[in-house]
Design a protein around this motif. Structure first.
Motif, mmCIF file in Angstrom:
data_model
loop_
_atom_site.group_PDB
_atom_site.id
_atom_site.type_symbol
_atom_site.label_atom_id
_atom_site.label_comp_id
_atom_site.label_asym_id
_atom_site.label_seq_id
_atom_site.Cartn_x
_atom_site.Cartn_y
_atom_site.Cartn_z
ATOM 1 N N PRO A 384 0.969 -1.518 -0.054
ATOM 2 C CA PRO A 384 0.399 -0.013 -0.277
ATOM 3 C C PRO A 384 1.229 1.232 -0.152
ATOM 4 C CG PRO A 384 -0.813 -1.929 1.983
ATOM 5 C CD PRO A 384 0.857 -2.379 0.912
ATOM 6 N N VAL A 385 0.391 2.081 -1.127
ATOM 7 C CA VAL A 385 1.274 3.382 -0.895
ATOM 8 C C VAL A 385 0.332 4.898 -0.832
ATOM 9 C CG1 VAL A 385 0.674 3.240 -3.163
ATOM 10 C CG2 VAL A 385 3.044 5.094 -1.863
ATOM 11 N N PHE A 386 1.416 5.824 0.234
ATOM 12 C CA PHE A 386 0.391 6.662 -0.204
ATOM 13 C C PHE A 386 0.763 7.812 -1.442
ATOM 14 C CE2 PHE A 386 0.118 6.534 4.429
ATOM 15 C CZ PHE A 386 -1.199 6.256 5.138
ATOM 16 N N VAL A 387 0.203 8.700 -1.757
ATOM 17 C CA VAL A 387 0.070 9.379 -2.924
ATOM 18 C C VAL A 387 0.493 11.029 -1.953
ATOM 19 C CG1 VAL A 387 0.125 10.326 -5.443
ATOM 20 C CG2 VAL A 387 0.112 7.745 -4.672
ATOM 21 N N CYS A 388 1.600 11.737 -2.808
ATOM 22 C CA CYS A 388 0.868 12.783 -1.305
ATOM 23 C C CYS A 388 1.008 14.186 -2.301
ATOM 24 C CB CYS A 388 1.530 13.249 0.150
ATOM 25 S SG CYS A 388 1.340 11.758 1.080
ATOM 26 N N LEU A 389 0.681 15.605 -1.577
ATOM 27 C CA LEU A 389 0.958 16.610 -2.484
ATOM 28 C C LEU A 389 0.861 17.249 -4.055
ATOM 29 C CD1 LEU A 389 4.526 17.186 -1.315
ATOM 30 C CD2 LEU A 389 1.887 18.968 -0.422
ATOM 31 N N TRP A 390 -1.013 17.026 -3.932
ATOM 32 C CA TRP A 390 -1.562 16.873 -6.019
ATOM 33 C C TRP A 390 -1.605 18.079 -5.747
ATOM 34 C CZ3 TRP A 390 -4.273 12.771 -7.618
ATOM 35 C CH2 TRP A 390 -3.761 11.280 -7.064
ATOM 36 N N PRO A 391 -2.088 18.003 -7.236
ATOM 37 C CA PRO A 391 -1.911 19.829 -8.016
ATOM 38 C C PRO A 391 -3.359 20.326 -7.591
ATOM 39 C CG PRO A 391 -0.885 17.993 -9.693
ATOM 40 C CD PRO A 391 -1.747 17.034 -8.304
ATOM 41 N N LYS A 392 -3.219 20.950 -7.332
ATOM 42 C CA LYS A 392 -4.768 21.947 -6.876
ATOM 43 C C LYS A 392 -5.510 22.273 -7.591
ATOM 44 C CE LYS A 392 -3.784 26.331 -6.539
ATOM 45 N NZ LYS A 392 -3.462 27.823 -5.650
ATOM 46 N N GLU A 393 -5.549 21.759 -9.227
ATOM 47 C CA GLU A 393 -6.505 21.796 -10.081
ATOM 48 C C GLU A 393 -6.986 20.955 -10.141
ATOM 49 O OE1 GLU A 393 -2.403 21.210 -11.968
ATOM 50 O OE2 GLU A 393 -3.342 22.870 -10.835
ATOM 51 N N ILE A 394 -7.250 19.820 -9.367
ATOM 52 C CA ILE A 394 -7.884 18.442 -10.152
ATOM 53 C C ILE A 394 -7.898 18.160 -8.289
ATOM 54 C CG2 ILE A 394 -6.984 17.726 -11.462
ATOM 55 C CD1 ILE A 394 -4.583 16.124 -10.206
ATOM 56 N N LYS A 395 -7.998 18.852 -7.201
ATOM 57 C CA LYS A 395 -8.980 18.286 -5.859
ATOM 58 C C LYS A 395 -9.521 19.469 -5.441
ATOM 59 C CE LYS A 395 -5.989 15.019 -4.841
ATOM 60 N NZ LYS A 395 -7.262 13.410 -4.537
ATOM 61 N N SER A 396 -10.344 19.239 -4.265
ATOM 62 C CA SER A 396 -11.301 19.871 -3.752
ATOM 63 C C SER A 396 -10.701 21.608 -3.258
ATOM 64 C CB SER A 396 -11.897 19.334 -2.885
ATOM 65 O OG SER A 396 -12.901 18.037 -3.168
ATOM 66 N N PHE A 397 -12.297 22.307 -3.530
ATOM 67 C CA PHE A 397 -11.720 23.078 -2.722
ATOM 68 C C PHE A 397 -11.420 23.464 -0.949
ATOM 69 C CE2 PHE A 397 -16.047 22.904 -1.632
ATOM 70 C CZ PHE A 397 -16.006 23.513 -0.403
ATOM 71 N N TYR A 398 -11.220 22.847 -0.587
ATOM 72 C CA TYR A 398 -11.733 22.898 0.900
ATOM 73 C C TYR A 398 -9.888 21.904 1.066
ATOM 74 C CZ TYR A 398 -12.873 17.659 0.361
ATOM 75 O OH TYR A 398 -13.142 16.848 -0.529
ATOM 76 N N MET A 399 -9.523 21.797 0.197
ATOM 77 C CA MET A 399 -7.456 21.200 0.868
ATOM 78 C C MET A 399 -6.858 22.709 0.728
ATOM 79 S SD MET A 399 -7.730 18.000 -1.994
ATOM 80 C CE MET A 399 -8.866 16.534 -1.172
ATOM 81 N N ARG A 400 -6.220 22.876 1.698
ATOM 82 C CA ARG A 400 -4.825 23.449 2.120
ATOM 83 C C ARG A 400 -4.068 23.937 0.919
ATOM 84 N NH1 ARG A 400 -1.181 23.735 7.569
ATOM 85 N NH2 ARG A 400 -0.506 22.159 6.316
#
Length: 494
Positions: A384-400
């Motif tokens: 199992p693997v974490f993928v972190c620090l995503w591009p802002k344009e493909i994630k939701s408004f509430y993410m910092r």
């Protein structure tokens, strides 16, 4: 004359005596007879709880019958566990039953030649017959594919592998609740009816009363008739996250565990129109490292608990869904003792681009990671693997927004074998001004903005699809087979 039979003798009561006295005698004898057999569920019939010679009452459904020289050997199961229990019926008693029937049996426990307890039957009553020729869909000594079993939702708890699946589901529910209670989390019953579409993807079910006359009677000026009941558009929830954030701003650690809904025309093996989601929110948590630790610790702790309590059921289901028999449980869960790798989104993209020739789908940074690519990353990392620090344009408004790179957000996905994305989470946007600029519907979500105005703290949390977790745990290939009554596009039976 009334004839009453117990395990040792027939007792005759004359009806010539005074009727009330005869009835009292009958009732007393019946009470004495029933009390002489102690009722056990099959999972409790062990040498720790009872001994050969004990008089026992068991109930259940007939799973198989073997006709031997002097006896009938009847295996029954009452749903308490995966193991059947053997009844031995002497043919001289002229007791008969059939596959699928529900029965109530009384008798004496005896140790078999293999030193296992079995019941030598004194009396057996068929509670409900099961005529196979009248449409019962499951025959003895036959196996059926999941698609066939799924066509008989009301009867599939009779299939051994499905009964084991639902017992594991129960134990997993219990284990998640216990883990969170130990961690100091407060369970919140977030609303099923809501005025916001948390993800903003237009996948919500609109809710309105069926009664048109009611709506007309509640109509207001400038309010569309379909919104007359609540004065605004109302939906079945797609997530309880925003409500959890409100609760976390006073209770610190909160979670919800209940049904969520998605209106998608999708026939994928990992999508449902109604599914259960475990969502968690913690105040005063400000880093992805803390959040990844919480997710990993929870999954490992809960899975250990489920294995400890449900090893037999796990083995039954995994065996039924594996060509190689499912393997030993300890081999299937070696990931529990290994740390989960962490990749940034950019690192994941580089791995996928370097291996694009092995993939059927193109790798495009602006489109995210699809299921095929998720499973490739899991196989690449052998974990199992974490993928972190995503591009802002493909994630939701509430993410910092990330402090070092504002084009990224502090978000994570956990990818696991078999299902791909299991968990999605983030640190929540804690800046009032940034959130105000990103808010998709200020009229409906003004309250959400006010959380950053009055005593605000940074919170972080995640959502986990419970059916996806179970599919991974059980090696089940379709999430429709780990929920009792699945709903998906074109299908809402019962």
């Amino acid at each position: 004359m009334i004839l009453i039979q117990n395990s040792k003798e027939q007792i005759k009561v004359s009806t010539q005596s005074t009727p009330p006295m005869a009835l009292l005698c009958c009732r007393a004898i019946l009470r004495f007879s029933s009390r002489s057999y102690h009722y056990y569920r099959i999972k409790d019939l062990s040498t720790d709880n009872c001994k050969p010679g004990n008089k026992v009452n068991v109930k259940g459904w007939v799973k198989s019958i073997r006709n031997m020289k002097g006896n009938l050997f009847v295996d029954i199961n009452d749903g308490s566990g995966p193991q059947n229990f053997q009844l031995v019926i002497n043919k001289e008693k002229a007791i008969d039953t059939a596959y699928g029937c529900s029965v109530n049996a009384c008798g004496v426990l005896v140790a078999s030649p293999k030193n296992q307890l079995e019941l030598h039957v004194d009396t057996l009553t068929e509670v409900g017959k099961c005529p196979l020729t009248e449409g019962y869909p499951f025959y003895p000594k036959k196996s059926y594919p999941p698609e066939y079993i799924r066509n008989h939702l009301h009867l599939r708890s009779r299939v051994n592998s499905m009964a084991s699946t639902f017992r594991v589901r129960h134990e997993a529910t219990r284990a998640f609740n216990e883990y969170l209670q130990r961690g100091g989390f407060v369970q919140i019953h977030t609303p099923v009816l809501t005025s916001n579409d948390c993800e903003g993807a237009g996948e919500a079910f609109l809710v309105k009363p069926l009664n048109e006359q009611l709506l007309k009677g509640m109509a207001k000026e400038n309010v569309p008739l379909e919104n007359a009941y609540f004065d605004r558009a109302t939906f079945l929830t797609v997530s309880g996250q925003l409500h959890l954030e409100a609760m976390a701003h006073g209770l610190d650690k909160v979670y919800t565990f209940g049904p969520t809904f998605r209106a998608e025309n999708c026939k994928s093996n990992i999508h449902l129109s109604e599914f259960y989601m475990l969502e968690l929110e913690e105040a005063f948590m400000g880093t992805l490292d803390e959040l990844t630790h919480r997710v990993e610790d929870m999954l490992k702790s809960v899975t250990k608990s489920v294995i400890g309590r449900s090893a037999a059921d796990l083995s039954v289901v995994r065996k039924s869904n594996s060509q190689d028999g499912g393997g030993q449980l300890e081999d299937c869960f070696r990931w529990i003792d290994k740390p989960f790798p962490r990749l940034t989104y950019d690192e994941a993209m580089h791995i996928l681009q370097a291996n694009e020739a092995k993939l059927k789908s193109p790798v495009r940074r602006e489109e995210g990671i699809n299921k095929e690519q998720e499973l490739f990353l899991v196989e690449h990392c052998q974990s199992p693997v974490f993928v972190c620090l995503w591009p802002k344009e493909i994630k939701s408004f509430y993410m910092r927004e990330n402090a070092q790179n504002p084009s990224l957000v502090d978000a994570l996905d956990l990818l696991v074998p078999h299902v791909g994305e299991l968990v999605g989470g983030s640190v929540r946007e804690d800046s009032y001004d940034r959130l105000r600029r990103k808010l998709p519907n200020a009229d409906v979500l003004q309250w959400y903005l006010e959380l950053r105005q009055f005593g605000s703290v940074t919170t972080a949390g995640f959502g986990m699809g419970f059916e996806r977790y179970l599919a991974w745990l059980l090696n089940v290939h379709n999430v429709k087979d780990v929920i009792p009554f699945p709903r998906w596009a074109h299908n809402c039976v019962m």
